[in-house]
Motif scaffolding. Sequence first.
Motif, PDB file in Angstrom:
ATOM      1  N   ARG A  67      63.523  47.030  62.215  1.00  0.00           N
ATOM      2  CA  ARG A  67      63.210  46.591  63.577  1.00  0.00           C
ATOM      3  C   ARG A  67      62.560  47.786  64.251  1.00  0.00           C
ATOM      4  O   ARG A  67      63.207  48.815  64.448  1.00  0.00           O
ATOM      5  N   GLN A  69      60.352  47.606  67.196  1.00  0.00           N
ATOM      6  CA  GLN A  69      59.795  47.392  68.532  1.00  0.00           C
ATOM      7  C   GLN A  69      60.880  46.912  69.476  1.00  0.00           C
ATOM      8  O   GLN A  69      61.680  46.034  69.126  1.00  0.00           O
ATOM      9  N   VAL A  70      60.909  47.484  70.692  1.00  0.00           N
ATOM     10  CA  VAL A  70      61.879  47.104  71.712  1.00  0.00           C
ATOM     11  C   VAL A  70      61.145  46.889  73.026  1.00  0.00           C
ATOM     12  O   VAL A  70      60.453  47.785  73.502  1.00  0.00           O
ATOM     13  N   ASP A 116      65.321  52.110  61.718  1.00  0.00           N
ATOM     14  CA  ASP A 116      65.737  50.864  62.353  1.00  0.00           C
ATOM     15  C   ASP A 116      66.225  51.230  63.748  1.00  0.00           C
ATOM     16  O   ASP A 116      66.691  52.358  63.983  1.00  0.00           O
ATOM     17  N   TRP A 118      68.217  49.695  67.559  1.00  0.00           N
ATOM     18  CA  TRP A 118      69.029  48.680  68.216  1.00  0.00           C
ATOM     19  C   TRP A 118      69.114  49.016  69.698  1.00  0.00           C
ATOM     20  O   TRP A 118      69.497  50.128  70.070  1.00  0.00           O
ATOM     21  N   TRP A 122      70.713  44.071  73.276  1.00  0.00           N
ATOM     22  CA  TRP A 122      70.715  43.114  72.176  1.00  0.00           C
ATOM     23  C   TRP A 122      72.141  42.722  71.786  1.00  0.00           C
ATOM     24  O   TRP A 122      72.344  41.704  71.128  1.00  0.00           O
ATOM     25  N   SER A 175      69.962  50.024  58.193  1.00  0.00           N
ATOM     26  CA  SER A 175      70.094  49.118  59.331  1.00  0.00           C
ATOM     27  C   SER A 175      71.145  49.650  60.295  1.00  0.00           C
ATOM     28  O   SER A 175      72.155  50.211  59.875  1.00  0.00           O
ATOM     29  N   ALA A 223      71.025  43.518  56.629  1.00  0.00           N
ATOM     30  CA  ALA A 223      70.656  43.706  58.034  1.00  0.00           C
ATOM     31  C   ALA A 223      71.916  43.564  58.876  1.00  0.00           C
ATOM     32  O   ALA A 223      72.631  42.560  58.771  1.00  0.00           O
ATOM     33  N   GLY A 281      64.338  38.004  57.899  1.00  0.00           N
ATOM     34  CA  GLY A 281      64.539  38.399  59.284  1.00  0.00           C
ATOM     35  C   GLY A 281      65.678  37.590  59.882  1.00  0.00           C
ATOM     36  O   GLY A 281      66.007  36.504  59.397  1.00  0.00           O
ATOM     37  N   SER A 283      68.183  37.063  63.846  1.00  0.00           N
ATOM     38  CA  SER A 283      68.474  37.457  65.225  1.00  0.00           C
ATOM     39  C   SER A 283      69.736  36.736  65.669  1.00  0.00           C
ATOM     40  O   SER A 283      70.154  35.746  65.057  1.00  0.00           O
TER      41      SER A 283
END
Length: 290
Positions: A67, A69-70, A116, A118, A122, A175, A223, A281, A283
């Motif tokens: 991951r 992009q934020v 990665d 976070w 989130w 991750s 993940a 992927g 979420s």
Amino acid sequence: SKRAIYTKKLHTLETYYLLGFIILGFLGVVTNTPSIWLIGLVGLMADITIHDNAIAGADVGTYFPLRGQVFISSLIGYEFYMDETSFDFFYEKTLDGGATWEAAVTLRTGSVNLCDVWFDKWTPGDSGIVIHIAYVDFGVDDVFYRSLTTGAETVGTEITVLAGTSVTTTGTFLSIAKSRGGNIGIVYNLDGGTEDGFEISTDNGATFGAVLTPNEDGSDFLALFPGNYADNNDFDLIFHDISASELSLKPYDNSENTWSEAVISTGIVGHASPENGCSFGASLRLSDGH
């Protein structure tokens, strides 16, 4: 495919032109002017170059973020990437929804091949503003953690999560996630199964300690996500078991230091020569945090 997505332009941000396209489309209907629709479509398809020497081409599968992009709002976002030539690790920030990007900020000068991130928000119920960053430097064979406090743009001290002994460039993964109770977890595989593990921080990333690893095979992909259980420091892991050709959910019980497993789908065949990172992927479901 990953090779199609991670070009030298790194990420196309067509999504952030959607609002403009909708507005122009509405005007086109109201004014009966088809040309306005065309202008909106051209805007939707425009590419934005974030960094023109990011990991690309044949290196995509070997060096890319799980991951990377934020976006903390509709306009403010962060992109994390490794440089294709130096393998240094950077981030860039946008204040206008991705139309323009500020100068790159160096997070590590070295040989970074995995990362990665976070973001606090989130995690369901978390109102924090910190981006948690995990990355691997294959030049020194170590796993690192550092934080980025958004708004103040304060980069935390680099913390060595694991002083490793070997890092390969295939069949490896990394991750990171934050539990609802505030623990930070990092799961990794550095060299195809010989050196792997799961580390947890209970002090906001100041220190990490090893707990039971969820790894089963050298080429499995994982993940990490916050769990949604009675113990708010439990974690969930989406697990691609290459040897069994299964995709499963592995909950981590924090109080018992144990992993359980429930199969999501069978017949999920892995690549014969796995590259770094996950082949899937996932979420969290916003309705219930699962």
